[in-house]
Motif scaffolding. Structure first.
Motif, short mmCIF file in Angstrom:
data_model
loop_
_atom_site.label_atom_id
_atom_site.label_comp_id
_atom_site.label_asym_id
_atom_site.label_seq_id
_atom_site.Cartn_x
_atom_site.Cartn_y
_atom_site.Cartn_z
N LEU A 174 0.73 -1.27 -0.15
CA LEU A 174 0.15 -0.04 -0.08
C LEU A 174 0.82 1.17 0.05
O LEU A 174 0.66 2.21 -0.78
N ALA A 175 1.98 1.27 0.90
CA ALA A 175 2.66 2.58 0.78
C ALA A 175 3.49 2.80 -0.46
O ALA A 175 3.33 3.85 -0.81
N ASP A 176 3.84 1.73 -1.10
CA ASP A 176 4.57 1.87 -2.47
C ASP A 176 3.54 2.70 -3.47
O ASP A 176 3.64 3.48 -4.41
N GLU A 177 2.23 2.22 -3.55
CA GLU A 177 1.23 2.82 -4.18
C GLU A 177 0.57 4.08 -3.97
O GLU A 177 0.78 5.04 -4.85
N LEU A 178 0.64 4.35 -2.81
CA LEU A 178 0.12 5.42 -2.32
C LEU A 178 1.51 6.63 -2.47
O LEU A 178 1.12 7.64 -2.87
N ALA A 179 2.67 6.46 -2.26
CA ALA A 179 3.86 7.21 -2.39
C ALA A 179 3.97 7.79 -3.81
O ALA A 179 4.27 8.60 -4.16
N ALA A 180 3.47 6.54 -4.89
CA ALA A 180 3.81 6.64 -6.18
C ALA A 180 3.00 7.71 -6.46
O ALA A 180 3.02 8.68 -7.52
N PHE A 181 1.48 7.83 -6.14
CA PHE A 181 0.58 8.88 -6.43
C PHE A 181 1.23 10.45 -6.07
O PHE A 181 1.18 11.23 -6.88
N ALA A 182 1.71 10.34 -4.59
CA ALA A 182 2.06 11.52 -4.15
C ALA A 182 3.28 11.98 -4.90
O ALA A 182 3.40 13.24 -5.35
N ASN A 183 4.13 11.28 -5.47
CA ASN A 183 5.16 11.61 -6.42
C ASN A 183 5.01 12.14 -7.53
O ASN A 183 5.81 12.58 -8.35
N SER A 184 3.60 11.86 -8.05
CA SER A 184 3.15 11.99 -9.43
C SER A 184 1.91 13.26 -9.48
O SER A 184 2.43 14.40 -8.71
N ARG A 185 1.03 13.14 -9.79
CA ARG A 185 -0.15 14.06 -9.78
C ARG A 185 -1.16 13.96 -8.86
O ARG A 185 -2.30 14.54 -9.12
N GLY A 186 -0.86 12.74 -7.99
CA GLY A 186 -1.96 12.35 -7.06
C GLY A 186 -2.89 11.41 -7.73
O GLY A 186 -2.83 11.16 -8.86
N GLY A 187 -3.83 11.03 -6.93
CA GLY A 187 -4.68 9.75 -7.43
C GLY A 187 -5.52 9.34 -6.42
O GLY A 187 -5.71 9.71 -5.07
N LEU A 188 -6.32 8.38 -6.81
CA LEU A 188 -7.17 7.38 -5.66
C LEU A 188 -6.87 6.25 -5.74
O LEU A 188 -6.72 5.41 -6.67
#
Length: 422
Positions: A40-54
């Motif tokens: 989960l941490a990998d997925e959420l951090a990837a969103f934060a490092n990009s343009r956000g997401g759900l």
């Protein structure tokens, strides 16, 4: 993002993309067995490092079927998300977590967890490294891209963090006499727009007016209520180290110095003035004059720099002032901005908090002993560090020392003047 249930269901049926990740939740023995915290941490951090997401928990990513989560197990899943964000991501993430009922293929409502991640001002590291979102999957960030991302986001924080609205704080937190001192006497605009021009208020994503970080720091009597650590922790120790001895008590004085930043600056100077030693020294004419341990203009500049340039995005970290018999230590939270080093401090300047320094440059110095040198708290000419070095060296004969402590704090040591016995 995808505000209505209809929009969200339509997006789910189209499948994962750069802004959407779907995961079903599996239980075994009453405990969450999948997804794992680190995944989960990998997925959420990837969103934060990009343009956000759900991230939608409770939906099969292959069939796009809403499987749901038992309502009595939602709490466990939410705790798992929180732990992923706080324990497995550095710096931590604080996403919006919402419980929703979505219709499955039969029309029955099932509970899911919606986790919304905003684009971050930081670059986040998760257990498997640094990731960003590329299409429907997370990918490791290439080294050259990662270097650019760090540079871009450090520059964004340099300009923007102290101008960001503070969630849950209302404009009522700002004391009108405190912020009115920064406005022209004949200003007729409504308070919201006046505060906005001062970078002391801004609209949040929902369009609600909120105080900014700089607004709370300069126009609130208790900024630490919303910005933990936004104060000066001052301690005067007996002797030359922290450990108590048989001859000396542990502390001579201690105080948490709070309030607007200008009050914190003068309060910290008063603390040093009160607790430092002062000796009487003979003059050439036969009279006597006071010889203080520390030059108060150098102390004023050092405290001002620490409070004005610290990293306020580090929750809980505070400016720490430690006074010993032979030295003064000032700890400033945060790394040096851009490419600055401790060696380049006397020669360069870089403001981490543009709005804060601009407001402090409009705060008058009304103390007689300091007003002789400076009309306002900050002059923004980059003279602070040279003043600290020269005046402290002239008084004590020893060069002040700048060091990085634990790669998270800038430590300044100003050595005390030594008194001769008469």
């Amino acid at each position: 993002m995808f505000g209505s249930k209809v929009e969200l269901l339509e997006k789910i049926r189209l499948g994962e993309d750069s802004y959407l990740e779907l995961k079903d939740v599996r239980f075994a023995g009453g405990k969450v067995r999948g997804p794992r915290q680190n995944d989960l941490a990998d997925e959420l951090a990837a969103f934060a490092n990009s343009r956000g997401g759900l991230l939608i928990l409770g939906v099969d990513d292959r069939t796009r079927e809403v499987l749901g989560i038992d309502t009595d197990q939602l709490e466990q899943v939410e705790i798992l998300v929180q732990q992923s964000c706080e324990q497995s991501i550095r710096p931590p993430l604080f996403p919006m977590i919402e419980r929703l009922m979505l219709a499955d293929s039969t029309g029955s409502d099932r509970a899911v967890l919606k986790v919304e991640v905003a684009p971050s001002l930081f670059v986040h590291q998760s257990p498997s490294g640094y990731f960003h979102r590329l299409g429907s999957s997370k990918r490791p960030i290439p080294p050259d891209h990662l270097a650019r991302l760090f540079q871009q986001r450090s520059q964004s924080r340099l300009i923007r963090f102290d101008e960001t609205p503070v969630a849950k704080a209302s404009l009522q937190e700002l004391d009108e006499p405190l912020w009115r001192r920064f406005t022209p006497a004949n200003a007729k605009e409504d308070p919201e727009h006046l505060l906005s021009k001062l970078a002391m208020a801004s609209r949040d994503d929902a369009g609600v007016w909120r105080p900014t970080v700089s607004g709370l720091l300069l126009a609130s009597h208790q900024p630490e209520s919303y910005l933990p650590g936004a104060f000066v922790q001052a301690v005067a120790y007996a002797g030359t180290n922290i450990a108590p001895t048989a001859e000396h008590a542990y502390q001579r004085d201690a105080r948490d110095i709070t309030g607007p930043l200008d009050e914190q600056i003068f309060g910290a100077c008063d603390f040093v003035r009160k607790n430092m030693q002062v000796a009487a020294q003979k003059t050439e004419s036969g009279g006597r004059e006071d010889l203080p341990q520390f030059d108060m203009l150098a102390v004023f500049e050092a405290v001002t720099n620490a409070i004005a340039h610290r990293d306020y995005s580090m929750p809980g970290s505070k400016v720490r002032l430690r006074l010993f018999d032979d030295r003064l230590e000032i700890y400033t939270p945060g790394l040096l901005p851009n490419t600055m080093t401790t060696d380049s401090l006397p020669y360069r300047q870089a403001a981490r908090n543009e709005a804060i320094t601009s407001l402090l440059a409009r705060c008058p110095v009304e103390r007689d002993e300091l007003a002789h040198y400076r009309s306002h708290i900050m002059d923004k000419r980059g003279e602070g560090v040279p003043i600290i070095l020269q005046r402290s060296r002239d008084l004590s004969g020893k060069e002040p020392d700048y060091r990085m402590a634990d790669d998270s704090e800038l430590l300044l040591i100003i050595y005390a003047a030594k008194f001769e016995d008469h």
